[in-house]
Write a protein that holds these residues in place. Structure first.
Motif, PDB file in Angstrom:
ATOM      1  N   VAL A 153      51.023  35.554  43.994  1.00  0.00           N
ATOM      2  CA  VAL A 153      51.096  35.448  42.535  1.00  0.00           C
ATOM      3  C   VAL A 153      49.696  35.143  42.006  1.00  0.00           C
ATOM      4  CG1 VAL A 153      52.119  34.231  40.585  1.00  0.00           C
ATOM      5  CG2 VAL A 153      53.472  34.628  42.667  1.00  0.00           C
ATOM      6  N   PRO A 154      49.093  36.067  41.267  1.00  0.00           N
ATOM      7  CA  PRO A 154      47.747  35.814  40.738  1.00  0.00           C
ATOM      8  C   PRO A 154      47.783  34.766  39.636  1.00  0.00           C
ATOM      9  CG  PRO A 154      48.604  37.881  39.889  1.00  0.00           C
ATOM     10  CD  PRO A 154      49.604  37.397  40.891  1.00  0.00           C
ATOM     11  N   PRO A 155      46.684  34.088  39.411  1.00  0.00           N
ATOM     12  CA  PRO A 155      46.654  33.064  38.356  1.00  0.00           C
ATOM     13  C   PRO A 155      46.736  33.689  36.974  1.00  0.00           C
ATOM     14  CG  PRO A 155      44.460  33.416  39.260  1.00  0.00           C
ATOM     15  CD  PRO A 155      45.399  34.197  40.133  1.00  0.00           C
ATOM     16  N   ALA A 156      47.251  32.895  36.035  1.00  0.00           N
ATOM     17  CA  ALA A 156      47.291  33.340  34.640  1.00  0.00           C
ATOM     18  C   ALA A 156      45.871  33.378  34.085  1.00  0.00           C
ATOM     19  CB  ALA A 156      48.159  32.402  33.809  1.00  0.00           C
ATOM     20  N   ALA A 157      45.619  34.357  33.233  1.00  0.00           N
ATOM     21  CA  ALA A 157      44.282  34.527  32.659  1.00  0.00           C
ATOM     22  C   ALA A 157      44.081  33.625  31.452  1.00  0.00           C
ATOM     23  CB  ALA A 157      44.067  35.982  32.261  1.00  0.00           C
ATOM     24  N   ARG A 158      42.827  33.331  31.185  1.00  0.00           N
ATOM     25  CA  ARG A 158      42.473  32.578  29.992  1.00  0.00           C
ATOM     26  C   ARG A 158      42.879  33.344  28.730  1.00  0.00           C
ATOM     27  NH1 ARG A 158      36.198  30.935  30.809  1.00  0.00           N
ATOM     28  NH2 ARG A 158      36.430  30.583  28.555  1.00  0.00           N
ATOM     29  N   LYS A 159      43.096  32.581  27.647  1.00  0.00           N
ATOM     30  CA  LYS A 159      43.453  33.189  26.369  1.00  0.00           C
ATOM     31  C   LYS A 159      42.556  32.687  25.244  1.00  0.00           C
ATOM     32  CE  LYS A 159      48.316  33.877  27.614  1.00  0.00           C
ATOM     33  NZ  LYS A 159      49.730  33.602  27.238  1.00  0.00           N
ATOM     34  N   ASP A 160      41.374  32.207  25.591  1.00  0.00           N
ATOM     35  CA  ASP A 160      40.477  31.635  24.582  1.00  0.00           C
ATOM     36  C   ASP A 160      39.328  32.567  24.257  1.00  0.00           C
ATOM     37  OD1 ASP A 160      39.270  31.384  27.062  1.00  0.00           O
ATOM     38  OD2 ASP A 160      38.314  29.457  26.584  1.00  0.00           O
ATOM     39  N   GLU A 161      39.542  33.887  24.445  1.00  0.00           N
ATOM     40  CA  GLU A 161      38.451  34.826  24.211  1.00  0.00           C
ATOM     41  C   GLU A 161      38.047  34.879  22.736  1.00  0.00           C
ATOM     42  OE1 GLU A 161      42.361  37.150  24.105  1.00  0.00           O
ATOM     43  OE2 GLU A 161      41.428  35.712  25.467  1.00  0.00           O
ATOM     44  N   THR A 162      36.764  35.135  22.515  1.00  0.00           N
ATOM     45  CA  THR A 162      36.251  35.375  21.168  1.00  0.00           C
ATOM     46  C   THR A 162      36.002  36.863  20.938  1.00  0.00           C
ATOM     47  OG1 THR A 162      33.994  34.954  21.960  1.00  0.00           O
ATOM     48  CG2 THR A 162      35.190  33.098  20.987  1.00  0.00           C
ATOM     49  N   GLU A 163      36.092  37.653  21.997  1.00  0.00           N
ATOM     50  CA  GLU A 163      35.958  39.106  21.912  1.00  0.00           C
ATOM     51  C   GLU A 163      36.977  39.715  22.866  1.00  0.00           C
ATOM     52  OE1 GLU A 163      34.012  42.774  20.659  1.00  0.00           O
ATOM     53  OE2 GLU A 163      33.683  40.707  20.012  1.00  0.00           O
ATOM     54  N   ALA A 232      37.199  39.610  41.951  1.00  0.00           N
ATOM     55  CA  ALA A 232      38.506  40.224  41.744  1.00  0.00           C
ATOM     56  C   ALA A 232      39.604  39.217  42.070  1.00  0.00           C
ATOM     57  CB  ALA A 232      38.649  41.462  42.625  1.00  0.00           C
ATOM     58  N   ALA A 233      40.644  39.195  41.242  1.00  0.00           N
ATOM     59  CA  ALA A 233      41.767  38.283  41.460  1.00  0.00           C
ATOM     60  C   ALA A 233      43.048  39.030  41.781  1.00  0.00           C
ATOM     61  CB  ALA A 233      41.978  37.395  40.232  1.00  0.00           C
ATOM     62  N   SER A 234      43.233  40.210  41.187  1.00  0.00           N
ATOM     63  CA  SER A 234      44.418  41.021  41.457  1.00  0.00           C
ATOM     64  C   SER A 234      44.110  42.466  41.089  1.00  0.00           C
ATOM     65  CB  SER A 234      45.634  40.520  40.651  1.00  0.00           C
ATOM     66  OG  SER A 234      45.418  40.647  39.258  1.00  0.00           O
ATOM     67  N   PRO A 235      44.768  43.436  41.736  1.00  0.00           N
ATOM     68  CA  PRO A 235      44.479  44.843  41.416  1.00  0.00           C
ATOM     69  C   PRO A 235      45.086  45.254  40.077  1.00  0.00           C
ATOM     70  CG  PRO A 235      46.227  44.686  43.060  1.00  0.00           C
ATOM     71  CD  PRO A 235      45.725  43.295  42.847  1.00  0.00           C
ATOM     72  N   LEU A 236      44.419  46.198  39.422  1.00  0.00           N
ATOM     73  CA  LEU A 236      44.924  46.792  38.183  1.00  0.00           C
ATOM     74  C   LEU A 236      45.353  48.214  38.485  1.00  0.00           C
ATOM     75  CD1 LEU A 236      45.053  46.269  34.974  1.00  0.00           C
ATOM     76  CD2 LEU A 236      43.053  47.774  34.918  1.00  0.00           C
ATOM     77  N   MET A 237      46.564  48.579  38.058  1.00  0.00           N
ATOM     78  CA  MET A 237      47.066  49.936  38.260  1.00  0.00           C
ATOM     79  C   MET A 237      46.626  50.825  37.098  1.00  0.00           C
ATOM     80  SD  MET A 237      48.692  49.578  41.135  1.00  0.00           S
ATOM     81  CE  MET A 237      47.509  48.290  41.528  1.00  0.00           C
ATOM     82  N   GLU A 238      46.519  52.119  37.365  1.00  0.00           N
ATOM     83  CA  GLU A 238      46.019  53.032  36.325  1.00  0.00           C
ATOM     84  C   GLU A 238      46.961  53.149  35.140  1.00  0.00           C
ATOM     85  OE1 GLU A 238      47.393  56.128  35.571  1.00  0.00           O
ATOM     86  OE2 GLU A 238      48.880  56.230  37.169  1.00  0.00           O
ATOM     87  N   PHE A 239      48.224  52.778  35.300  1.00  0.00           N
ATOM     88  CA  PHE A 239      49.166  52.874  34.173  1.00  0.00           C
ATOM     89  C   PHE A 239      49.172  51.598  33.334  1.00  0.00           C
ATOM     90  CE2 PHE A 239      51.546  51.725  38.051  1.00  0.00           C
ATOM     91  CZ  PHE A 239      52.021  50.467  37.696  1.00  0.00           C
ATOM     92  N   GLU A 240      48.349  50.602  33.677  1.00  0.00           N
ATOM     93  CA  GLU A 240      48.322  49.341  32.946  1.00  0.00           C
ATOM     94  C   GLU A 240      47.141  49.316  31.960  1.00  0.00           C
ATOM     95  OE1 GLU A 240      50.029  45.790  35.512  1.00  0.00           O
ATOM     96  OE2 GLU A 240      48.268  46.671  36.499  1.00  0.00           O
TER      97      GLU A 240
END
Length: 270
Positions: A153-163, A232-240
């Motif tokens: 289970v990958p960690p949850a990402a931050r949500k404090d982005e300014t961009e 890298a923390a987890s792979p990204l699929m091309e449909f995401e």
């Protein structure tokens, strides 16, 4: 266990502007790089190919371990874990350059999924008799996954982005990137292999391609870069859909389910 006697390799290449222009088009940019133009950060990955005959390739499309720099580790599955770059001078298109490569470390460990090998490659890029760029690439080798084993289970990402910028990928983009970087890894273009052999849900977006987008975003928003690191923390699929995020000098890629795909940090040039 550490690999005590690293191999070394030196390659030469003319940094062809046409290849950089093709990559700009693949990224959705105007193709304006000409001979003498400074290359954007990370564009050096388009050069210094090491083509091998088919007999020297592994089942995944990469050169077999034991061919070239990396020793035979007895582990079939290769993943790009991250990297670090130190920028001293800009590389310029249309000018000859050389790359000096070393296996800096090979460390064997045993994780929950079985034996692992962590490989760090160090590349030094020279042009006009000076070091322009130093890069460390971190690779992980492991056994094939068991299809009934629970996925990490990958960690949850931050949500404090300014961009925040959203980015979608498709098989054509992945093919173009594989071709321009001479990356034969089948997880990026062979759907059956990606699903049935390596256990992914679809085609995998290249980790360095995500890092490239973060690097260009950092340069645009922060300015010229002195250093850049990514993990890298987890792979990204091309449909995401990927969310490219930035807060100060921290950058990251968030998946559509909120997971961390990649983290990065940029150090601006003083």
């Amino acid at each position: 266990m550490k690999y005590a006697h690293p191999a070394t390799e030196t390659q030469h290449d003319l940094l062809d502007p046409a290849r950089a222009q093709a990559f700009q088009i693949a990224l959705g940019q105007a193709p304006d790089i000409e001979a003498g133009s400074p290359l954007p950060p990370f564009f050096h990955q388009l050069y210094f190919w090491s083509p091998q005959p088919a007999t020297d390739l592994g089942r995944d499309g990469h050169p077999r371990l034991g061919v070239g720099l990396i020793p035979d580790l007895g582990l079939p599955r290769r993943m790009w874990a991250g990297g670090r770059l130190g920028f001293a001078h800009e590389l310029r298109a249309g000018v000859s350059a050389e790359r000096h490569s070393t296996v800096e470390t090979v460390v064997h460990k045993h994780g929950r999924s079985g034996p692992l090998a962590f490989v760090t490659l160090r590349h030094e890029y020279r042009q006009t008799d000076r070091v322009c760029l130093t890069e460390w690439q971190d690779l992980v080798y492991r056994q094939d996954p068991s299809h009934d084993a629970p996925r990490p289970v990958p960690p949850a990402a931050r949500k404090d982005e300014t961009e925040l910028r959203e980015r979608r990928f498709d098989p054509i983009q992945l093919f173009r990137y594989s071709a321009l970087t001479f990356n034969g890894h089948r997880i990026h273009y062979d759907l059956n292999y990606a699903r049935e052999v390596e256990g992914y849900d679809g085609l995998v977006v290249h980790g360095p391609l995500l890092a490239q987008h973060l690097m260009l975003m950092a340069r645009e928003l922060i300015g010229p870069l002195a250093q850049f690191s990514y993990r890298a923390a987890s792979p990204l699929m091309e449909f995401e859909t990927a969310s490219l995020c930035r807060h100060d000098t921290d950058l990251w890629v968030r998946g559509p389910d909120g997971r961390t795909v990649m983290t990065a940090n940029a150090v601006p040039m003083l």
